[in-house]
Design a protein around this motif. Sequence first.
Motif, PDB file in Angstrom:
ATOM      1  N   CYS A  28       0.832  -1.210   0.000  1.00  0.00           N
ATOM      2  CA  CYS A  28       0.000   0.000   0.000  1.00  0.00           C
ATOM      3  C   CYS A  28       0.863   1.254   0.000  1.00  0.00           C
ATOM      4  CB  CYS A  28      -0.941   0.006   1.200  1.00  0.00           C
ATOM      5  SG  CYS A  28      -2.253  -1.220   1.104  1.00  0.00           S
ATOM      6  N   ILE A  29       1.883   1.272   0.842  1.00  0.00           N
ATOM      7  CA  ILE A  29       2.778   2.431   0.911  1.00  0.00           C
ATOM      8  C   ILE A  29       3.482   2.626  -0.430  1.00  0.00           C
ATOM      9  CG2 ILE A  29       4.894   3.317   1.963  1.00  0.00           C
ATOM     10  CD1 ILE A  29       3.912   2.015   4.615  1.00  0.00           C
ATOM     11  N   GLU A  30       3.948   1.533  -1.027  1.00  0.00           N
ATOM     12  CA  GLU A  30       4.642   1.608  -2.315  1.00  0.00           C
ATOM     13  C   GLU A  30       3.720   2.157  -3.401  1.00  0.00           C
ATOM     14  OE1 GLU A  30       6.296  -1.579  -5.556  1.00  0.00           O
ATOM     15  OE2 GLU A  30       6.739  -1.986  -3.458  1.00  0.00           O
ATOM     16  N   LEU A  31       2.502   1.640  -3.485  1.00  0.00           N
ATOM     17  CA  LEU A  31       1.561   2.109  -4.503  1.00  0.00           C
ATOM     18  C   LEU A  31       1.131   3.548  -4.226  1.00  0.00           C
ATOM     19  CD1 LEU A  31       0.041   1.409  -7.077  1.00  0.00           C
ATOM     20  CD2 LEU A  31      -1.812   0.520  -5.647  1.00  0.00           C
ATOM     21  N   LYS A  43       2.097   5.443   9.501  1.00  0.00           N
ATOM     22  CA  LYS A  43       1.151   5.383  10.633  1.00  0.00           C
ATOM     23  C   LYS A  43      -0.298   5.492  10.147  1.00  0.00           C
ATOM     24  CE  LYS A  43       0.011   5.252  14.954  1.00  0.00           C
ATOM     25  NZ  LYS A  43      -0.040   3.951  15.604  1.00  0.00           N
ATOM     26  N   GLN A  44      -0.541   6.405   9.199  1.00  0.00           N
ATOM     27  CA  GLN A  44      -1.895   6.534   8.654  1.00  0.00           C
ATOM     28  C   GLN A  44      -2.331   5.250   7.957  1.00  0.00           C
ATOM     29  OE1 GLN A  44      -0.817  10.257   6.646  1.00  0.00           O
ATOM     30  NE2 GLN A  44      -2.704  11.145   7.476  1.00  0.00           N
ATOM     31  N   TRP A  45      -1.426   4.642   7.219  1.00  0.00           N
ATOM     32  CA  TRP A  45      -1.752   3.377   6.560  1.00  0.00           C
ATOM     33  C   TRP A  45      -2.036   2.278   7.590  1.00  0.00           C
ATOM     34  CZ3 TRP A  45      -3.728   2.098   2.235  1.00  0.00           C
ATOM     35  CH2 TRP A  45      -3.537   2.893   1.103  1.00  0.00           C
ATOM     36  N   GLU A  46      -1.248   2.236   8.650  1.00  0.00           N
ATOM     37  CA  GLU A  46      -1.491   1.236   9.699  1.00  0.00           C
ATOM     38  C   GLU A  46      -2.896   1.390  10.277  1.00  0.00           C
ATOM     39  OE1 GLU A  46       1.756   1.835  12.428  1.00  0.00           O
ATOM     40  OE2 GLU A  46       3.197   0.838  11.101  1.00  0.00           O
ATOM     41  N   GLU A  48      -5.536   2.801   8.745  1.00  0.00           N
ATOM     42  CA  GLU A  48      -6.495   2.417   7.701  1.00  0.00           C
ATOM     43  C   GLU A  48      -6.644   0.905   7.590  1.00  0.00           C
ATOM     44  OE1 GLU A  48      -8.560   4.357   5.646  1.00  0.00           O
ATOM     45  OE2 GLU A  48      -7.895   5.899   7.044  1.00  0.00           O
ATOM     46  N   LEU A  49      -5.554   0.200   7.765  1.00  0.00           N
ATOM     47  CA  LEU A  49      -5.560  -1.245   7.552  1.00  0.00           C
ATOM     48  C   LEU A  49      -5.943  -2.054   8.783  1.00  0.00           C
ATOM     49  CD1 LEU A  49      -2.313  -1.461   5.390  1.00  0.00           C
ATOM     50  CD2 LEU A  49      -4.683  -1.648   4.586  1.00  0.00           C
ATOM     51  N   THR A  50      -6.049  -1.407   9.958  1.00  0.00           N
ATOM     52  CA  THR A  50      -6.327  -2.171  11.175  1.00  0.00           C
ATOM     53  C   THR A  50      -7.594  -1.756  11.924  1.00  0.00           C
ATOM     54  OG1 THR A  50      -4.890  -0.729  12.494  1.00  0.00           O
ATOM     55  CG2 THR A  50      -3.894  -2.727  11.564  1.00  0.00           C
ATOM     56  N   GLU A  51      -8.024  -0.515  11.816  1.00  0.00           N
ATOM     57  CA  GLU A  51      -9.198  -0.077  12.583  1.00  0.00           C
ATOM     58  C   GLU A  51     -10.472  -0.672  12.015  1.00  0.00           C
ATOM     59  OE1 GLU A  51      -9.674   3.977  13.640  1.00  0.00           O
ATOM     60  OE2 GLU A  51      -7.749   4.045  14.675  1.00  0.00           O
ATOM     61  N   THR A  52     -11.355  -1.104  12.911  1.00  0.00           N
ATOM     62  CA  THR A  52     -12.578  -1.779  12.475  1.00  0.00           C
ATOM     63  C   THR A  52     -13.573  -0.835  11.807  1.00  0.00           C
ATOM     64  OG1 THR A  52     -13.536  -1.497  14.671  1.00  0.00           O
ATOM     65  CG2 THR A  52     -12.400  -3.574  14.230  1.00  0.00           C
ATOM     66  N   SER A  53     -13.452   0.464  12.023  1.00  0.00           N
ATOM     67  CA  SER A  53     -14.366   1.418  11.390  1.00  0.00           C
ATOM     68  C   SER A  53     -13.881   1.843  10.007  1.00  0.00           C
ATOM     69  CB  SER A  53     -14.532   2.654  12.273  1.00  0.00           C
ATOM     70  OG  SER A  53     -13.296   3.345  12.378  1.00  0.00           O
ATOM     71  N   ARG A  54     -12.833   1.196   9.520  1.00  0.00           N
ATOM     72  CA  ARG A  54     -12.269   1.544   8.219  1.00  0.00           C
ATOM     73  C   ARG A  54     -12.198   0.296   7.331  1.00  0.00           C
ATOM     74  NH1 ARG A  54      -9.860   6.723   8.676  1.00  0.00           N
ATOM     75  NH2 ARG A  54      -9.702   7.354  10.841  1.00  0.00           N
ATOM     76  N   VAL A  55     -12.301   0.524   6.043  1.00  0.00           N
ATOM     77  CA  VAL A  55     -12.229  -0.567   5.068  1.00  0.00           C
ATOM     78  C   VAL A  55     -11.311  -0.129   3.934  1.00  0.00           C
ATOM     79  CG1 VAL A  55     -13.508  -1.922   3.358  1.00  0.00           C
ATOM     80  CG2 VAL A  55     -14.576  -1.376   5.564  1.00  0.00           C
ATOM     81  N   THR A  81     -12.203   7.844   1.401  1.00  0.00           N
ATOM     82  CA  THR A  81     -11.033   8.663   1.699  1.00  0.00           C
ATOM     83  C   THR A  81      -9.930   8.560   0.655  1.00  0.00           C
ATOM     84  OG1 THR A  81     -10.206   6.866   3.095  1.00  0.00           O
ATOM     85  CG2 THR A  81     -11.406   8.632   4.191  1.00  0.00           C
ATOM     86  N   LEU A  82      -9.959   7.509  -0.156  1.00  0.00           N
ATOM     87  CA  LEU A  82      -8.844   7.307  -1.073  1.00  0.00           C
ATOM     88  C   LEU A  82      -9.224   6.358  -2.198  1.00  0.00           C
ATOM     89  CD1 LEU A  82      -5.772   8.095  -1.132  1.00  0.00           C
ATOM     90  CD2 LEU A  82      -5.336   5.906  -0.064  1.00  0.00           C
TER      91      LEU A  82
END
Length: 161
Positions: A28-31, A43-46, A48-55, A81-82
Amino acid sequence: MNQGYMKQKGFLNQTMVIKLGIKDLESCIELDKIVLNGIWTQKQWEIELTETSRVCLGLINDKKLLGFTCCSLVLDEVNITLLGIHPLYQRIGLGKHAMNSLLKYTYNLGSKVAILEVKENNYIAQSFYKRLGFKEIGHRPKLYKDGRSAIVLSKDIRNKD
């Protein structure tokens, strides 16, 4: 890459949509760096990829991450968001595929409305989202670091248009 070749060979049909997780952090960071000049930190990617309120959903072909789309969920609303597709694979339907997959996924989780923001001078993105059925509902003045405003778009995802 030749777009006609990719369409001929069923490239889109061979592209899988997966739910991204922390195991996909590096990809994800690379892309993100390639597509969006590294808009999010590690940190933002972490988050996004771990919180249950995010997909975050990813488009995978031949074990390679070609695109992603992310959102946050609040009650019955999905805030997109992206969206990013690798430049070599743009304009062949992957962006539409990613967005439709995200809307279907979040609808199945109980979302009814999707909202997103687009930079006022990003006419290509505005046109793309409007083709997907998003409607302009407002503006956020001077939202971006460069002083530009955002156009707020919304779509009722209960309708299958």
